[in-house]
Design a protein around this motif. Structure first.
Motif, PDB file in Angstrom:
ATOM      1  N   MET A   1       0.850  -1.189   0.000  1.00 43.70           N
ATOM      2  CA  MET A   1       0.000   0.000   0.000  1.00 43.70           C
ATOM      3  C   MET A   1       0.887   1.241   0.000  1.00 43.70           C
ATOM      4  SD  MET A   1      -3.107   0.862   2.611  1.00 43.70           S
ATOM      5  CE  MET A   1      -3.583  -0.871   2.563  1.00 43.70           C
ATOM      6  N   LEU A   2       0.585   2.143  -0.907  1.00 39.34           N
ATOM      7  CA  LEU A   2       1.399   3.344  -1.041  1.00 39.34           C
ATOM      8  C   LEU A   2       1.314   4.231   0.193  1.00 39.34           C
ATOM      9  CD1 LEU A   2       0.776   4.707  -4.657  1.00 39.34           C
ATOM     10  CD2 LEU A   2       2.850   3.643  -3.782  1.00 39.34           C
ATOM     11  N   THR A   3       2.422   4.849   0.526  1.00 41.70           N
ATOM     12  CA  THR A   3       2.410   5.972   1.455  1.00 41.70           C
ATOM     13  C   THR A   3       3.013   7.155   0.726  1.00 41.70           C
ATOM     14  OG1 THR A   3       4.549   5.246   2.341  1.00 41.70           O
ATOM     15  CG2 THR A   3       2.569   4.575   3.540  1.00 41.70           C
ATOM     16  N   SER A   4       2.658   8.336   1.145  1.00 38.37           N
ATOM     17  CA  SER A   4       3.091   9.529   0.435  1.00 38.37           C
ATOM     18  C   SER A   4       4.553   9.825   0.698  1.00 38.37           C
ATOM     19  CB  SER A   4       2.231  10.731   0.859  1.00 38.37           C
ATOM     20  OG  SER A   4       2.296  10.919   2.252  1.00 38.37           O
ATOM     21  N   ARG A   5       5.194  10.384  -0.294  1.00 38.44           N
ATOM     22  CA  ARG A   5       6.598  10.766  -0.162  1.00 38.44           C
ATOM     23  C   ARG A   5       6.758  12.283  -0.084  1.00 38.44           C
ATOM     24  NH1 ARG A   5       5.718   6.995  -3.696  1.00 38.44           N
ATOM     25  NH2 ARG A   5       5.632   8.454  -5.447  1.00 38.44           N
ATOM     26  N   ASP A   6       6.034  12.988  -0.949  1.00 39.60           N
ATOM     27  CA  ASP A   6       6.171  14.447  -0.931  1.00 39.60           C
ATOM     28  C   ASP A   6       4.834  15.156  -1.102  1.00 39.60           C
ATOM     29  OD1 ASP A   6       5.623  13.856  -3.539  1.00 39.60           O
ATOM     30  OD2 ASP A   6       7.317  14.933  -4.403  1.00 39.60           O
ATOM     31  N   ARG A   7       3.757  14.382  -0.991  1.00 37.67           N
ATOM     32  CA  ARG A   7       2.432  15.005  -1.075  1.00 37.67           C
ATOM     33  C   ARG A   7       1.385  14.063  -0.499  1.00 37.67           C
ATOM     34  NH1 ARG A   7      -0.203  14.549  -7.100  1.00 37.67           N
ATOM     35  NH2 ARG A   7       0.042  12.314  -7.393  1.00 37.67           N
ATOM     36  N   ILE A   8       0.202  14.604  -0.221  1.00 39.44           N
ATOM     37  CA  ILE A   8      -0.921  13.807   0.230  1.00 39.44           C
ATOM     38  C   ILE A   8      -1.539  13.103  -0.982  1.00 39.44           C
ATOM     39  CG2 ILE A   8      -3.241  13.867   1.235  1.00 39.44           C
ATOM     40  CD1 ILE A   8      -1.089  14.347   3.310  1.00 39.44           C
ATOM     41  N   LEU A   9      -1.635  11.794  -0.905  1.00 39.77           N
ATOM     42  CA  LEU A   9      -2.263  11.024  -1.979  1.00 39.77           C
ATOM     43  C   LEU A   9      -3.784  11.087  -1.852  1.00 39.77           C
ATOM     44  CD1 LEU A   9       0.033   7.863  -1.881  1.00 39.77           C
ATOM     45  CD2 LEU A   9       0.167   9.795  -3.461  1.00 39.77           C
ATOM     46  N   THR A  10      -4.466  10.806  -2.967  1.00 37.08           N
ATOM     47  CA  THR A  10      -5.928  10.847  -2.981  1.00 37.08           C
ATOM     48  C   THR A  10      -6.505   9.529  -3.478  1.00 37.08           C
ATOM     49  OG1 THR A  10      -5.964  11.776  -5.219  1.00 37.08           O
ATOM     50  CG2 THR A  10      -6.014  13.337  -3.372  1.00 37.08           C
ATOM     51  N   THR A  11      -7.654   9.181  -2.932  1.00 42.45           N
ATOM     52  CA  THR A  11      -8.395   8.007  -3.364  1.00 42.45           C
ATOM     53  C   THR A  11      -9.883   8.294  -3.155  1.00 42.45           C
ATOM     54  OG1 THR A  11      -8.537   5.586  -3.162  1.00 42.45           O
ATOM     55  CG2 THR A  11      -8.289   6.833  -1.106  1.00 42.45           C
ATOM     56  N   HIS A  12     -10.711   7.278  -3.244  1.00 46.24           N
ATOM     57  CA  HIS A  12     -12.132   7.424  -2.911  1.00 46.24           C
ATOM     58  C   HIS A  12     -12.607   6.090  -2.380  1.00 46.24           C
ATOM     59  CE1 HIS A  12     -13.402   5.274  -6.615  1.00 46.24           C
ATOM     60  NE2 HIS A  12     -12.318   5.845  -7.134  1.00 46.24           N
ATOM     61  N   VAL A  13     -13.863   5.965  -2.010  1.00 39.77           N
ATOM     62  CA  VAL A  13     -14.316   4.766  -1.308  1.00 39.77           C
ATOM     63  C   VAL A  13     -14.697   3.628  -2.253  1.00 39.77           C
ATOM     64  CG1 VAL A  13     -16.168   3.876   0.184  1.00 39.77           C
ATOM     65  CG2 VAL A  13     -14.900   5.920   0.836  1.00 39.77           C
ATOM     66  N   GLY A  14     -15.004   3.928  -3.514  1.00 41.22           N
ATOM     67  CA  GLY A  14     -15.239   2.807  -4.429  1.00 41.22           C
ATOM     68  C   GLY A  14     -16.249   3.046  -5.508  1.00 41.22           C
ATOM     69  N   SER A  15     -17.516   3.266  -5.146  1.00 34.01           N
ATOM     70  CA  SER A  15     -18.545   3.383  -6.173  1.00 34.01           C
ATOM     71  C   SER A  15     -18.608   4.804  -6.724  1.00 34.01           C
ATOM     72  CB  SER A  15     -19.911   2.972  -5.622  1.00 34.01           C
ATOM     73  OG  SER A  15     -20.339   3.841  -4.597  1.00 34.01           O
ATOM     74  N   LEU A  16     -18.820   4.876  -8.033  1.00 27.52           N
ATOM     75  CA  LEU A  16     -18.927   6.147  -8.750  1.00 27.52           C
ATOM     76  C   LEU A  16     -20.195   6.117  -9.587  1.00 27.52           C
ATOM     77  CD1 LEU A  16     -15.160   6.430  -9.779  1.00 27.52           C
ATOM     78  CD2 LEU A  16     -16.350   7.838  -8.077  1.00 27.52           C
ATOM     79  N   ALA A  58      -9.478  14.048 -12.648  1.00 28.14           N
ATOM     80  CA  ALA A  58      -9.725  14.707 -11.357  1.00 28.14           C
ATOM     81  C   ALA A  58      -8.491  14.682 -10.462  1.00 28.14           C
ATOM     82  CB  ALA A  58     -10.893  14.040 -10.641  1.00 28.14           C
ATOM     83  N   GLY A  59      -7.518  13.835 -10.784  1.00 33.52           N
ATOM     84  CA  GLY A  59      -6.300  13.776  -9.989  1.00 33.52           C
ATOM     85  C   GLY A  59      -6.278  12.702  -8.925  1.00 33.52           C
ATOM     86  N   ILE A  60      -7.070  11.655  -9.117  1.00 31.71           N
ATOM     87  CA  ILE A  60      -7.083  10.550  -8.156  1.00 31.71           C
ATOM     88  C   ILE A  60      -5.826   9.705  -8.326  1.00 31.71           C
ATOM     89  CG2 ILE A  60      -8.266   8.403  -7.526  1.00 31.71           C
ATOM     90  CD1 ILE A  60      -9.683  10.921  -6.552  1.00 31.71           C
ATOM     91  N   ASP A  61      -5.138   9.434  -7.227  1.00 33.32           N
ATOM     92  CA  ASP A  61      -3.918   8.628  -7.262  1.00 33.32           C
ATOM     93  C   ASP A  61      -4.195   7.135  -7.200  1.00 33.32           C
ATOM     94  OD1 ASP A  61      -1.843  10.738  -7.181  1.00 33.32           O
ATOM     95  OD2 ASP A  61      -2.730  11.198  -5.234  1.00 33.32           O
ATOM     96  N   ILE A  62      -5.138   6.752  -6.349  1.00 33.16           N
ATOM     97  CA  ILE A  62      -5.434   5.340  -6.106  1.00 33.16           C
ATOM     98  C   ILE A  62      -6.865   5.095  -6.570  1.00 33.16           C
ATOM     99  CG2 ILE A  62      -5.521   3.510  -4.365  1.00 33.16           C
ATOM    100  CD1 ILE A  62      -3.673   5.384  -2.644  1.00 33.16           C
ATOM    101  N   GLY A  63      -7.006   4.449  -7.731  1.00 35.57           N
ATOM    102  CA  GLY A  63      -8.315   4.359  -8.367  1.00 35.57           C
ATOM    103  C   GLY A  63      -8.803   2.942  -8.587  1.00 35.57           C
ATOM    104  N   ASN A  64     -10.026   2.857  -9.102  1.00 34.82           N
ATOM    105  CA  ASN A  64     -10.637   1.543  -9.340  1.00 34.82           C
ATOM    106  C   ASN A  64     -11.609   1.634 -10.521  1.00 34.82           C
ATOM    107  OD1 ASN A  64     -12.866   2.906  -8.262  1.00 34.82           O
ATOM    108  ND2 ASN A  64     -13.576   1.134  -7.101  1.00 34.82           N
TER     109      ASN A  64
END
Length: 389
Positions: A1-16, A58-64
């Motif tokens: 699982m990614l952790t941030s190195r130089d910025r806050i990462l973004t994701t969402h809960v799942g359903s779109l 939108a700039g989501i880092d961790i997507g599905n």
């Protein structure tokens, strides 16, 4: 699982959000109607491609895949498991029992939707019989989002407890035996996601929401004991999956309502902290629970766990100002005590059930864009420099 190195990462809960055509096809399939499989497959291809592109924009880092291929976050299970038939008779939640006009508004607003409180029930031994469907889901996502599209990929699956409370039991001798059976069988889906190299997210609203639903008549202490039982079932079902390969989502119910009877985070936090997950996703943006960081501040946060706070509300068409998002992220970092163990997210999904979307589709993408912009502002402040794009 990614952790941030130089910025806050973004994701969402799942359903779109799903488009109208796909929504109609999914609802009809759930109802048992004959569906043109080629048409459904083509529509799923189009929908997954679209949500992947929009997450990226939108700039989501961790997507599905946005759960485009499912009629609901947990009600799709009878399509893959035998033993389900008939119709569950789910209790009316306290929000709706005390405010019956909400039910009338709900019915007017969502006249055609997937099954929610009337999902099938367990009438025989439950057996997971179709791993092919989850493999097809993953394969479609991989075609639409080849490795490298996102910094990291995830896929969702329901907890044994939320299946047990919404697809209710009339077969097993006890709730505990039903939970054990579901944990054993849902493990097939969990392992398929893990084996495919995706981060597994287990959706467990039962650990908070069911306080006002199935377990509304229990005392608070009895509910905590029930949560412990449900979490044990989750931990058992994911045995062998490293903690940094799965995350746990907990919420108080993704609907627009008073939420006056919600259990406090402080009450259930000791249970949640016993998860073997490497990250915990919790609501913090909605008006009823924005103060809940205090519970973490008092209890402390595990040193080896990532917090995925909801900093975008998922039932309102307000688009959060990026500065508001940045402030919420800063508060989350303050209680965790480590900027690298915070990943900014939404409170819950935006398409929990087909046909029941509280937020307009076009607004969802604006909200996710605000999530990225707010995370960039917070990153600049937390690292003392302009964050990476």
């Amino acid at each position: 699982m990614l952790t941030s190195r130089d910025r806050i990462l973004t994701t969402h809960v799942g359903s779109l959000p799903r488009n109208d055509k796909l929504t109609d096809l999914l609802i009809r399939r759930e109802a048992g109607e004959a569906i043109d499989k080629a048409l459904l497959s083509a529509e799923m291809d189009r929908a997954v491609n679209e949500v992947v592109a929009k997450q990226k924009a939108a700039g989501i880092d961790i997507g599905n895949d946005g759960e485009q291929q499912r009629v609901g976050f947990q009600t799709y299970v009878p399509e893959r498991m035998s033993g389900f038939a008939g119709e569950s008779k789910r209790k009316v939640g306290k929000d709706f029992a005390e405010t019956p006009e909400l039910i009338e508004q709900f019915m007017r607003r969502f006249p055609r939707r997937g099954k929610i409180s009337n999902a099938p029930q367990a009438q025989a031994e439950v057996k997971y019989h179709d791993v092919g469907q989850i493999k097809d889901e993953i394969a479609r996502f991989r075609r639409c989002a080849p490795k490298g599209t996102f910094a990291e990929d995830f896929a969702t699956a329901p907890s044994p407890g939320i299946v047990a409370t919404t697809l209710q039991n009339v077969f097993y001798d006890s709730h505990e035996k039903y939970l054990d059976a579901l944990a054993r069988e849902l493990r097939h889906e969990y392992m398929a996601i893990h084996d495919a190299g995706l981060i597994l997210q287990i959706d467990a609203p039962d650990l908070a929401m069911e306080r006002t639903m199935m377990f509304q008549d229990l005392s608070e202490a009895e509910f905590v004991k029930m949560c412990e039982l449900h979490l044990h079932a989750i931990n058992k079902a994911v045995e062998g999956i490293p903690r940094d390969h799965w995350r746990l989502h907990v919420c108080w119910g993704n609907w627009e309502g008073p939420h006056e009877h919600d259990v406090a985070l402080g009450t259930i936090l000791p249970v949640l902290n016993a998860t073997t997950a490497g990250a915990l996703s919790i609501e913090f943006a909605n008006p009823r629970h924005a103060h809940e960081y205090d519970a973490i501040r008092k209890a402390g946060w595990p040193k080896d766990m990532i917090l995925i706070p909801g900093v975008i509300e998922s039932t309102s068409n307000f688009v959060e100002h990026p500065e508001v998002v940045a402030r919420r992220i800063a508060e989350a970092v303050a209680v965790v005590g480590d900027r690298e163990r915070v990943i900014a997210s939404t409170d819950c999904g935006f398409g929990t059930f087909a046909g029941r979307e509280w937020v307009a589709g076009s607004v969802v993408w604006k909200k996710l864009k605000a999530l990225r912009e707010g995370a960039d502002i917070a990153s600049g402040r937390l690292w003392g420099k302009r964050s990476a794009a």
